[in-house]
Structure formats: structure tokens, C-alpha cells
Scaffold this motif. Structure first.
Motif, PDB file in Angstrom:
ATOM      1  N   GLY A 199      55.021  -9.339  18.600  1.00  0.00           N
ATOM      2  CA  GLY A 199      55.096  -7.640  19.052  1.00  0.00           C
ATOM      3  C   GLY A 199      56.215  -7.521  19.934  1.00  0.00           C
ATOM      4  N   ASP A 200      56.004  -6.816  21.183  1.00  0.00           N
ATOM      5  CA  ASP A 200      56.914  -6.172  22.169  1.00  0.00           C
ATOM      6  C   ASP A 200      57.921  -7.069  22.379  1.00  0.00           C
ATOM      7  N   GLU A 246      31.953   6.590  -0.754  1.00  0.00           N
ATOM      8  CA  GLU A 246      32.029   6.259   0.739  1.00  0.00           C
ATOM      9  C   GLU A 246      32.022   4.941   0.650  1.00  0.00           C
ATOM     10  N   LYS A 247      31.534   3.930  -0.377  1.00  0.00           N
ATOM     11  CA  LYS A 247      32.005   2.455  -0.387  1.00  0.00           C
ATOM     12  C   LYS A 247      33.425   2.387  -0.646  1.00  0.00           C
ATOM     13  N   GLU A 248      34.014   2.929  -1.644  1.00  0.00           N
ATOM     14  CA  GLU A 248      35.433   2.831  -2.207  1.00  0.00           C
ATOM     15  C   GLU A 248      36.444   3.164  -0.873  1.00  0.00           C
ATOM     16  N   LYS A 249      35.953   4.195  -0.128  1.00  0.00           N
ATOM     17  CA  LYS A 249      36.822   4.631   1.050  1.00  0.00           C
ATOM     18  C   LYS A 249      36.665   3.573   1.979  1.00  0.00           C
ATOM     19  N   ILE A 250      35.621   3.139   2.289  1.00  0.00           N
ATOM     20  CA  ILE A 250      35.462   1.951   3.146  1.00  0.00           C
ATOM     21  C   ILE A 250      36.222   0.458   2.687  1.00  0.00           C
ATOM     22  N   ASP A 251      36.221   0.152   1.375  1.00  0.00           N
ATOM     23  CA  ASP A 251      36.916  -0.758   0.946  1.00  0.00           C
ATOM     24  C   ASP A 251      38.332  -0.571   1.096  1.00  0.00           C
ATOM     25  N   ALA A 252      39.001   0.624   0.832  1.00  0.00           N
ATOM     26  CA  ALA A 252      40.369   0.878   0.814  1.00  0.00           C
ATOM     27  C   ALA A 252      40.787   0.592   2.455  1.00  0.00           C
ATOM     28  N   ALA A 253      39.940   1.001   3.373  1.00  0.00           N
ATOM     29  CA  ALA A 253      40.120   0.839   4.852  1.00  0.00           C
ATOM     30  C   ALA A 253      40.322  -0.782   5.237  1.00  0.00           C
ATOM     31  N   MET A 254      39.311  -1.355   4.492  1.00  0.00           N
ATOM     32  CA  MET A 254      39.312  -2.813   4.969  1.00  0.00           C
ATOM     33  C   MET A 254      40.396  -3.686   4.315  1.00  0.00           C
ATOM     34  N   LEU A 255      40.898  -3.276   3.196  1.00  0.00           N
ATOM     35  CA  LEU A 255      42.268  -3.784   2.332  1.00  0.00           C
ATOM     36  C   LEU A 255      43.281  -3.388   3.556  1.00  0.00           C
ATOM     37  N   ARG A 256      43.408  -2.426   4.098  1.00  0.00           N
ATOM     38  CA  ARG A 256      44.467  -2.152   4.727  1.00  0.00           C
ATOM     39  C   ARG A 256      44.264  -2.929   6.085  1.00  0.00           C
ATOM     40  N   SER A 257      43.241  -3.028   6.774  1.00  0.00           N
ATOM     41  CA  SER A 257      42.802  -4.014   7.879  1.00  0.00           C
ATOM     42  C   SER A 257      43.497  -5.593   7.482  1.00  0.00           C
ATOM     43  N   ARG A 258      43.045  -5.967   6.180  1.00  0.00           N
ATOM     44  CA  ARG A 258      43.620  -7.341   5.902  1.00  0.00           C
ATOM     45  C   ARG A 258      45.087  -7.266   5.978  1.00  0.00           C
ATOM     46  N   ASP A 259      45.845  -6.062   5.469  1.00  0.00           N
ATOM     47  CA  ASP A 259      47.168  -6.130   5.368  1.00  0.00           C
ATOM     48  C   ASP A 259      47.962  -6.008   6.786  1.00  0.00           C
ATOM     49  N   TYR A 260      47.272  -5.253   7.659  1.00  0.00           N
ATOM     50  CA  TYR A 260      47.588  -5.285   8.905  1.00  0.00           C
ATOM     51  C   TYR A 260      47.576  -6.617   9.672  1.00  0.00           C
ATOM     52  N   THR A 261      46.656  -7.513   9.342  1.00  0.00           N
ATOM     53  CA  THR A 261      46.654  -8.893   9.977  1.00  0.00           C
ATOM     54  C   THR A 261      47.792  -9.668   9.237  1.00  0.00           C
ATOM     55  N   ILE A 262      47.954  -9.380   7.976  1.00  0.00           N
ATOM     56  CA  ILE A 262      49.256 -10.370   7.297  1.00  0.00           C
ATOM     57  C   ILE A 262      50.554  -9.838   7.955  1.00  0.00           C
ATOM     58  N   GLN A 264      50.876  -8.748  11.028  1.00  0.00           N
ATOM     59  CA  GLN A 264      51.117  -9.406  12.397  1.00  0.00           C
ATOM     60  C   GLN A 264      51.462 -10.876  12.137  1.00  0.00           C
ATOM     61  N   TYR A 265      50.793 -11.650  11.220  1.00  0.00           N
ATOM     62  CA  TYR A 265      51.143 -13.221  10.993  1.00  0.00           C
ATOM     63  C   TYR A 265      52.579 -13.126  10.542  1.00  0.00           C
ATOM     64  N   GLU A 266      53.027 -12.411   9.742  1.00  0.00           N
ATOM     65  CA  GLU A 266      54.448 -12.523   9.348  1.00  0.00           C
ATOM     66  C   GLU A 266      55.457 -12.163  10.510  1.00  0.00           C
TER      67      GLU A 266
END
Length: 406
Positions: A199-200, A246-262, A264-266
Motif C-alpha cells: 500500500g502506501d 439484479e443478480k447479474e449486476k451483483i455477480d459483476a460487482a463480486m467479480l470486481r471484488s475478487r479482482d481487487y483482492t488479486i 492487493q495480493y500482487e
């Protein structure tokens, strides 16, 4: 690019011969964070029999490595006794422990101002007890973690400078060289991704660099759920997603959450390599609460519910399994001592199973398969939340309202 542990074939070996190096990054050894408290106070310790109930449930879903946080309560000694008892009853039973030693600064949790570059006198006692337990249970304890989110600066009540963590990591590494600890025990500290340099720049100090060189591997934490409120750059619905269900919108947001984690890992891997180090990086904590009446609930970022939590769990297991990264998912069971003043607080609702012995949505399929047949928690069979009614569950699932640019 991700770093994974060098896997070794570990079946048919005696427990004393199985090492952290064999376990971490090995898909046969799925990991989870464990706390067995059933009440809203840690003064009531989970008994050996209660922990045995928990261990059987976790073993049924192929969990073989548990992470604990401190050694100054009976919970950890009871956990080790419970594992030993199950191993005596069934020599094929496997469960290993990443043992946490709690570290904090001078004046932590008092009315006095915390002194972050000096340490609590309690730290030495924690480390001493961690050493004692590891030597007593070398067949079970394979990792010692010095501190939990002990360096991240938002832990204002207790954080310490990296020098203090480095001191104790070096102490434990020296004990290994002196044959006063099993030489195969891996030593780490489990902390926020920013604390590991991801991070910082304020964290990029020489003491951290020395710590990265001293640990056997890096154990990093990543929580996109918290950043749906604090740093919502990924959380919301993109302009071109407005016509999705609505489900597809949420699923897309969760994929971005996973990518956000990736990401941070990287970022941790990148910093580690920038100082000339190349060693395993694993996830010591990540998770997604199922309920919140605060920043993450209906009146906030609309992040917490059982559907999103299940999506995040499955996405994290899929990614970390593919990349051979150990993921100590937070956490096995709900614990309500963490925010006892606010029963609906998110900290009380990170578990896969709640305090009513109900499997949350992420484990409904395991209930259907009969995985928990004959198993109980607090004497109750494992059933489904919402009585298994998907329509009732979806009434509590809210779509993020913020709009992200494409």
C-alpha cells in the motif's frame, strides 16, 4: 504473477514429518480461521467437547489447517487437546494449526496513550507460551504467526512498529537454529496487505524489508468488503451494466471484488520482489460478512448478505486453489463477542455457520449432500439458514446503488 509454495507429496507421512512447506499452497490442505466461542464474552471458554464438534464439522468440508490468534485463553490449549483426542481415536484424522501469538504496543487497551515503538510486557509471555505449545504439539502446530494486524496503522489502539515484530521473528528463528523449536516450523506475521508493502509508501521502511527477509513466508490480509465503504473504486454498477438483471449486476460487482483482492495480493508480491526477495505469499485472512447494520449493510454500501458472502467465498477458493495459494478464510463460525454491544455488527457475522447451528447459503449444497449427517453443534444438527428458502434469502440481497464509469 503470483507466488505459490513448493508443494511436496505429503500423504502417508507421519504427522511429525508433515511440514508447513508441504501444507501451504497445497490444495489438499484447505485452511480457515477458527474461533470456537459461543457466547458474547471470551470469559466463557469453548470446552474440548464443543471444539470436537467444530473439528468434525470442518473436517467434513475438507478443512485441514486452522488459524488461531492468541495463546492467553484456554481456547487454544483446548483446541490442541481436542485435535489430539480425535487423532488418537482415528489415526487418519488430520488437522494442523497456524498458532497466533498476540502482539501489541505499550499501553495498548488502556486509558494511557499507546506508545507504538515500545511493546507490551505481555508480548514476551505470548511468545514463550507459543514456543511451549509448539514443542508440546509438534505434530499439530506447523506455523507460528507473530502478531495479528499488529503493524497496520489504523489499528490505533495497539499497533507496533515493524522493529518489534522483527525482534520476535528473529527470536523464533534463532530458537529453531538452537534446536529449541522444530526446525520445520515456519515463522511469519499475519498482517494487512499495506503493512507488507503493498500500500502506501509510509510502510516502506528498512525494518519492514528486514522483516520480509526474516519470515519464512508472508501472510497477508485483504478485505474488499470493508473497502466497499472505505475505498469503493470497484464497488457499484457500471454504466453498461444497467440493463442487467439484479443478480447479474451483483455477480459483476463480486467479480470486481475478487479482482481487487488479486490486485492487493500482487502489490505485496511486487514490493517483496522489489527488495530482492522471492518467497511464498499466502492469504492469512479474507472474508465477507453476511450481516451489518453499519457501513456495509442496507443503509451503507449494501455489501453484506448471504448471497454475496457465498459468491466471494467461492471466488476466493477457486482463485487460490488454481494459483496454489493458501487462503485462511475468515471465518469458520460466527462469534458474537467481537461486537457484543451491537449484535448486528458485521464483526459478529463472518462465519460460514451461525450460532444457531445453521449453515449459511455458501454451505447449503453441503447440507443437501448429507455432508453434515450425524454431526451437531451445541447438540443441534446442521440445518440451513432461511430454512432453505432461496426466495426468502433474496429478500435480504440488495444491489449496490453507486454507478461506476466503464
Amino acid at each position: 504473477m503470483v507466488i505459490s509454495c513448493n508443494q511436496k507429496y505429503s500423504r502417508n507421512l507421519a504427522p511429525n514429518e508433515i511440514t508447513a512447506e508441504m501444507i501451504l499452497g497445497n490444495n489438499n490442505y484447505q485452511a480457515i480461521c477458527y474461533g470456537g466461542y459461543r457466547t458474547n464474552t471470551r470469559e466463557v471458554q469453548p470446552t474440548i467437547d464443543e471444539i470436537i464438534e467444530d473439528l468434525k464439522i470442518l473436517a467434513a468440508i475438507n478443512i485441514k489447517v486452522l488459524r488461531t490468534y492468541n495463546v492467553h485463553y484456554e481456547e487454544v490449549s483446548n483446541l490442541l487437546k481436542a485435535i489430539s483426542k480425535l487423532k488418537k481415536e482415528d489415526p487418519k484424522f488430520e488437522m494442523y494449526v497456524m498458532l497466533g501469538a498476540w502482539i501489541d504496543c505499550k499501553n495498548a487497551w488502556t486509558e494511557l496513550p499507546p506508545i507504538h515503538n515500545e511493546e507490551s510486557s505481555r508480548n514476551a509471555i505470548e511468545i514463550e507460551e507459543a514456543v511451549r505449545l509448539t514443542n508440546q504439539y509438534p505434530d499439530i502446530i506447523k506455523i507460528i504467526a507473530v502478531g495479528n494486524e499488529a503493524m497496520v496503522k489504523w489499528a490505533t489502539s495497539y499497533y507496533v512498529t515493524p522493529t518489534i515484530i522483527l525482534k520476535w521473528v528473529n527470536h523464533l528463528q534463532d530458537l529453531k537454529k538452537q534446536h529449541k523449536l522444530p526446525k520445520s516450523v515456519w515463522i511469519t506475521s499475519s498482517d494487512n496487505f499495506a503493512s507488507w508493502g503493498g500500500g502506501d509508501a509510509e510502510y516502506h521502511v528498512e525494518e519492514l524489508n528486514q522483516l520480509i527477509k526474516a519470515v519464512d513466508y508472508i501472510s497477508m490480509h485483504t478485505y474488499p468488503m470493508h473497502d466497499t465503504h472505505y475505498h469503493p473504486v470497484f464497488w457499484g454498477i457500471k454504466e453498461n451494466e444497467q440493463k442487467l438483471s439484479e443478480k447479474e449486476k451483483i455477480d459483476a460487482a463480486m467479480l470486481r471484488s475478487r479482482d481487487y483482492t488479486i490486485n492487493q495480493y500482487e502489490s505485496v508480491v511486487k514490493y517483496m520482489k522489489s527488495i530482492g526477495v522471492n518467497k511464498p505469499v499466502h492469504i492469512g485472512e479474507t472474508g465477507w460478512a453476511t450481516q451489518s447494520n453499519e457501513h456495509y449493510g442496507t443503509d451503507g454500501s449494501k455489501a453484506t448478505d448471504e448471497y454475496k458472502s457465498a459468491q466471494f467465498y467461492n471466488l476466493m477458493r477457486e482463485w487460490t486453489t488454481k494459483e496454489k495459494i493458501s487462503c485462511f478464510y475468515f471465518e469458520a463460525f460466527d462469534e458474537n463477542w467481537k461486537d457484543k454491544a451491537n449484535p448486528l455488527g458485521s464483526e459478529n457475522h463472518f462465519g460460514l455457520i451461525n450460532l444457531k447451528s445453521e449453515a449459511k447459503y455458501v454451505l447449503w449444497n453441503e447440507v443437501d449432500k448429507g455432508t453434515f449427517k450425524g454431526l451437531t453443534r451445541n447438540g443441534k444438527p446442521i440445518t440451513k439458514t432461511y430454512k432453505g428458502d432461496t426466495k426468502a434469502l433474496w429478500l435480504d440481497v440488495k444491489t449496490p446503488t453507486s454507478i461506476l464509469k466503464n
